[in-house]
Design a protein around this motif. Structure first.
Motif, PDB file in Angstrom:
ATOM      1  N   SER A   1       0.819  -1.213   0.000  1.00 51.98           N
ATOM      2  CA  SER A   1       0.000   0.000   0.000  1.00 51.98           C
ATOM      3  C   SER A   1       0.854   1.265   0.000  1.00 51.98           C
ATOM      4  O   SER A   1       0.381   2.342  -0.380  1.00 51.98           O
ATOM      5  CB  SER A   1      -0.931   0.018   1.218  1.00 51.98           C
ATOM      6  OG  SER A   1      -1.911  -0.990   1.111  1.00 51.98           O
TER       7      SER A   1
ATOM      8  N   ASP B   1       1.779   3.215   2.286  1.00 53.89           N
ATOM      9  CA  ASP B   1       1.284   4.337   3.073  1.00 53.89           C
ATOM     10  C   ASP B   1       2.156   4.619   4.289  1.00 53.89           C
ATOM     11  O   ASP B   1       2.274   5.764   4.723  1.00 53.89           O
ATOM     12  CB  ASP B   1      -0.166   4.094   3.506  1.00 53.89           C
ATOM     13  CG  ASP B   1      -0.368   2.708   4.122  1.00 53.89           C
ATOM     14  OD1 ASP B   1       0.599   1.926   4.169  1.00 53.89           O
ATOM     15  OD2 ASP B   1      -1.499   2.417   4.537  1.00 53.89           O
TER      16      ASP B   1
ATOM     17  N   GLY C   1      -2.125  -4.193   0.252  1.00 56.38           N
ATOM     18  CA  GLY C   1      -2.253  -3.803  -1.147  1.00 56.38           C
ATOM     19  C   GLY C   1      -2.697  -5.001  -1.976  1.00 56.38           C
ATOM     20  O   GLY C   1      -3.591  -4.915  -2.808  1.00 56.38           O
TER      21      GLY C   1
ATOM     22  N   ASN D   1      -6.286  -3.776  -1.312  1.00 63.33           N
ATOM     23  CA  ASN D   1      -6.603  -2.340  -1.328  1.00 63.33           C
ATOM     24  C   ASN D   1      -5.946  -1.609  -2.489  1.00 63.33           C
ATOM     25  O   ASN D   1      -6.259  -0.448  -2.747  1.00 63.33           O
ATOM     26  CB  ASN D   1      -6.103  -1.686  -0.029  1.00 63.33           C
ATOM     27  CG  ASN D   1      -6.690  -2.322   1.202  1.00 63.33           C
ATOM     28  OD1 ASN D   1      -7.894  -2.563   1.273  1.00 63.33           O
ATOM     29  ND2 ASN D   1      -5.852  -2.594   2.192  1.00 63.33           N
TER      30      ASN D   1
ATOM     31  N   ASP E   1      -6.924   2.094  -3.764  1.00 66.96           N
ATOM     32  CA  ASP E   1      -6.047   3.193  -3.330  1.00 66.96           C
ATOM     33  C   ASP E   1      -5.554   3.993  -4.526  1.00 66.96           C
ATOM     34  O   ASP E   1      -5.497   5.227  -4.485  1.00 66.96           O
ATOM     35  CB  ASP E   1      -4.851   2.638  -2.551  1.00 66.96           C
ATOM     36  CG  ASP E   1      -5.224   2.083  -1.188  1.00 66.96           C
ATOM     37  OD1 ASP E   1      -6.378   2.265  -0.758  1.00 66.96           O
ATOM     38  OD2 ASP E   1      -4.350   1.461  -0.557  1.00 66.96           O
TER      39      ASP E   1
ATOM     40  N   TRP F   1      -6.577   7.939  -5.156  1.00 66.44           N
ATOM     41  CA  TRP F   1      -5.455   8.880  -5.159  1.00 66.44           C
ATOM     42  C   TRP F   1      -5.463   9.708  -6.447  1.00 66.44           C
ATOM     43  O   TRP F   1      -5.262  10.924  -6.412  1.00 66.44           O
ATOM     44  CB  TRP F   1      -4.134   8.129  -5.011  1.00 66.44           C
ATOM     45  CG  TRP F   1      -2.929   9.012  -5.130  1.00 66.44           C
ATOM     46  CD1 TRP F   1      -2.095   9.137  -6.204  1.00 66.44           C
ATOM     47  CD2 TRP F   1      -2.438   9.929  -4.143  1.00 66.44           C
ATOM     48  NE1 TRP F   1      -1.116  10.062  -5.951  1.00 66.44           N
ATOM     49  CE2 TRP F   1      -1.305  10.566  -4.694  1.00 66.44           C
ATOM     50  CE3 TRP F   1      -2.851  10.266  -2.856  1.00 66.44           C
ATOM     51  CZ2 TRP F   1      -0.576  11.524  -3.984  1.00 66.44           C
ATOM     52  CZ3 TRP F   1      -2.126  11.227  -2.154  1.00 66.44           C
ATOM     53  CH2 TRP F   1      -1.012  11.837  -2.714  1.00 66.44           C
TER      54      TRP F   1
ATOM     55  N   PRO G   1      -5.152   9.107   0.101  1.00 65.61           N
ATOM     56  CA  PRO G   1      -4.352   7.878   0.075  1.00 65.61           C
ATOM     57  C   PRO G   1      -5.187   6.600   0.109  1.00 65.61           C
ATOM     58  O   PRO G   1      -4.734   5.558  -0.365  1.00 65.61           O
ATOM     59  CB  PRO G   1      -3.465   7.995   1.317  1.00 65.61           C
ATOM     60  CG  PRO G   1      -4.211   8.919   2.241  1.00 65.61           C
ATOM     61  CD  PRO G   1      -4.928   9.885   1.341  1.00 65.61           C
ATOM     62  N   TYR G   2      -6.384   6.663   0.670  1.00 69.77           N
ATOM     63  CA  TYR G   2      -7.246   5.484   0.703  1.00 69.77           C
ATOM     64  C   TYR G   2      -8.688   5.933   0.928  1.00 69.77           C
ATOM     65  O   TYR G   2      -8.953   7.082   1.308  1.00 69.77           O
ATOM     66  CB  TYR G   2      -6.807   4.488   1.783  1.00 69.77           C
ATOM     67  CG  TYR G   2      -6.986   4.982   3.212  1.00 69.77           C
ATOM     68  CD1 TYR G   2      -8.086   4.589   3.974  1.00 69.77           C
ATOM     69  CD2 TYR G   2      -6.052   5.831   3.797  1.00 69.77           C
ATOM     70  CE1 TYR G   2      -8.261   5.030   5.270  1.00 69.77           C
ATOM     71  CE2 TYR G   2      -6.211   6.289   5.097  1.00 69.77           C
ATOM     72  CZ  TYR G   2      -7.315   5.883   5.821  1.00 69.77           C
ATOM     73  OH  TYR G   2      -7.485   6.342   7.108  1.00 69.77           O
ATOM     74  N   ASP G   3      -9.604   5.017   0.695  1.00 73.16           N
ATOM     75  CA  ASP G   3     -11.040   5.289   0.809  1.00 73.16           C
ATOM     76  C   ASP G   3     -11.488   4.934   2.225  1.00 73.16           C
ATOM     77  O   ASP G   3     -11.817   3.774   2.510  1.00 73.16           O
ATOM     78  CB  ASP G   3     -11.783   4.451  -0.240  1.00 73.16           C
ATOM     79  CG  ASP G   3     -13.272   4.769  -0.325  1.00 73.16           C
ATOM     80  OD1 ASP G   3     -13.721   5.695   0.369  1.00 73.16           O
ATOM     81  OD2 ASP G   3     -13.964   4.062  -1.092  1.00 73.16           O
TER      82      ASP G   3
ATOM     83  N   GLN H   1     -14.878   2.933  -8.391  1.00 73.39           N
ATOM     84  CA  GLN H   1     -14.393   2.559  -7.056  1.00 73.39           C
ATOM     85  C   GLN H   1     -15.248   1.433  -6.462  1.00 73.39           C
ATOM     86  O   GLN H   1     -14.717   0.484  -5.864  1.00 73.39           O
ATOM     87  CB  GLN H   1     -14.401   3.776  -6.135  1.00 73.39           C
ATOM     88  CG  GLN H   1     -13.786   3.552  -4.766  1.00 73.39           C
ATOM     89  CD  GLN H   1     -12.270   3.504  -4.788  1.00 73.39           C
ATOM     90  OE1 GLN H   1     -11.654   3.471  -5.849  1.00 73.39           O
ATOM     91  NE2 GLN H   1     -11.663   3.507  -3.613  1.00 73.39           N
TER      92      GLN H   1
ATOM     93  N   ASN I   1     -12.095  -1.675   6.699  1.00 73.97           N
ATOM     94  CA  ASN I   1     -13.046  -1.163   5.717  1.00 73.97           C
ATOM     95  C   ASN I   1     -14.378  -1.885   5.930  1.00 73.97           C
ATOM     96  O   ASN I   1     -14.542  -3.031   5.512  1.00 73.97           O
ATOM     97  CB  ASN I   1     -12.512  -1.418   4.301  1.00 73.97           C
ATOM     98  CG  ASN I   1     -13.393  -0.839   3.210  1.00 73.97           C
ATOM     99  OD1 ASN I   1     -14.611  -0.786   3.340  1.00 73.97           O
ATOM    100  ND2 ASN I   1     -12.786  -0.404   2.120  1.00 73.97           N
TER     101      ASN I   1
END
Length: 372
Positions: free
Chosen positions: A14, A16, A170, A192, A196, A200, A206-208, A267, A300
């Motif tokens: 990811s 992040d 990720g 993800n 992501d 972005w 950076p993420y939902d 998405q 999530n």
């Protein structure tokens, strides 16, 4: 056996942040004691994204990024140690996965590359570092991934309950822990990562968070069908993948036949892709009584709800419910793998990776101090 306190460092697909986890480990237990999340500077994240999507770079650029990441990992470790009032003498070793920038387990010369110079970490912390875990498994004919199922087996195998452990980073990977069977495990596809990348590009986030943006859209079924037709999903296990395959370019290729879609609908479709590819693999592996979920995707709620809906009759919960923080699972796993390496014990599962044999994993970067 090299019992003691270990620090695990994990920087996943990811991109992040860096997860740093402190644990006491011996042959009977892994007891988490602290954790810390260290953000990745935006400039470094952008460089890593560029590499993973095939952008050319010089050896000088790669070398400098390797050094900067090593320093970043060391900074993250030192921050955790300061928070916990620890010295180098308190820690037996650091297990550092490194940042994967390329993973190509197929072809005549399979390879994988994780950067983040472990010499930098050892020099800055004064602690022995174990890293480069994946390539020994690949030298033995394995995929080099996933490696975490061995840790899942050690901590979460149940004598009666049919369990699977799902890590949604990720990339999503599944550990199959069925009593009476050899443990299994493999990557199921994007976790993800694609969501992501899409948010972005279109919203600068950076993420939902909580799947809120995906929840505002609707699934485009023809697009989902097109995505599911990708040949990677039909590959038999063992299999693994990464950002070099599932990236923003992959999304653009899928969308080439579907111009003008609302971004929130894309998405929603990407979230459904993750949920469906995971649930299909759970079912193809024989199903389970309980699916324990860790990694960023376990936070999530929309994705977790979709998994529960697609896997009716299976209890879907986070690993928090069995005492392991879902955010820290992979950091703990690489602390444990460092313990295994220093104890002369194997760290891979041939039934998972396809390697010819179980093997000690990793390279050791000794500290410049007397051994404990």
């Amino acid at each position: 056996m090299k019992s003691g306190r270990y620090i695990g460092v994990m920087s996943g697909t990811s991109l992040d942040g860096v997860d740093v986890v402190l644990a006491a480990i011996d042959e009977r237990m892994v007891a988490q004691q602290a954790s810390y999340y260290h953000p990745v500077p935006q400039a470094i994240r952008q460089q890593l994204l560029a590499i993973n999507q095939g952008q050319n770079l010089t050896l000088s650029q790669l070398g400098q990024l390797d050094t900067r990441l090593g320093r970043l990992f060391a900074e993250a470790v030192l921050t955790l140690m300061k928070q916990q009032n620890l010295s180098a003498d308190d820690i037996t070793a650091i297990g550092c996965h490194g940042q994967t920038v390329w993973h190509e387990p197929y072809g005549d010369a399979p390879s994988t590359l994780q950067i983040g110079d472990n010499n930098q970490i050892a020099a800055a912390t004064g602690i022995t570092v174990v890293g480069d875990f994946r390539r020994r498994d690949m030298a033995l004919g394995g995929q080099g991934a996933p490696l975490v199922p061995a840790f899942h087996q050690a901590l979460l195998m149940h004598p009666q309950e049919r369990r699977m452990v799902l890590n949604i980073g990720g990339i999503a990977n599944l550990s199959v822990l069925i009593p009476g069977r050899a443990p299994g495990g493999y990557d199921t596809g994007p976790g993800n990562m694609l969501m992501d990348a899409w948010i972005w590009r279109h919203r600068g986030l950076p993420y939902d968070k909580d799947g809120a943006w995906a929840g505002s859209g609707k699934v485009i079924l023809p697009l989902l069908k097109q995505m599911l037709s990708d040949g990677w999903f039909a590959l038999p296990a063992p299999k693994s993948t990464g950002r070099e395959y599932f990236n923003f370019g992959w999304i653009e290729k899928q969308l080439s036949h579907f111009p003008g879609l609302a971004t929130q609908d894309v998405q929603a479709t990407l979230l459904e892709l993750t949920a469906m590819t995971i649930s299909e693999q759970v079912q193809l592996s024989g199903g389970c009584d309980r699916l324990l979920v860790c990694g960023g995707g376990c936070r999530n709620p929309l994705l977790m709800a979709r998994l529960a809906s697609l896997l009716a009759g299976t209890e879907v919960s986070t690993t928090d419910k069995v005492g392991i923080n879902g955010d820290d699972m992979e950091g703990l796993a690489f602390a444990w793998l460092a313990y295994r390496t220093l104890s002369g014990l194997s760290g891979n599962l041939p039934s998972v990776t396809g390697a010819r044999e179980a093997s000690i994993l990793g390279a050791i970067y000794p500290a410049n101090r007397p051994p404990l």
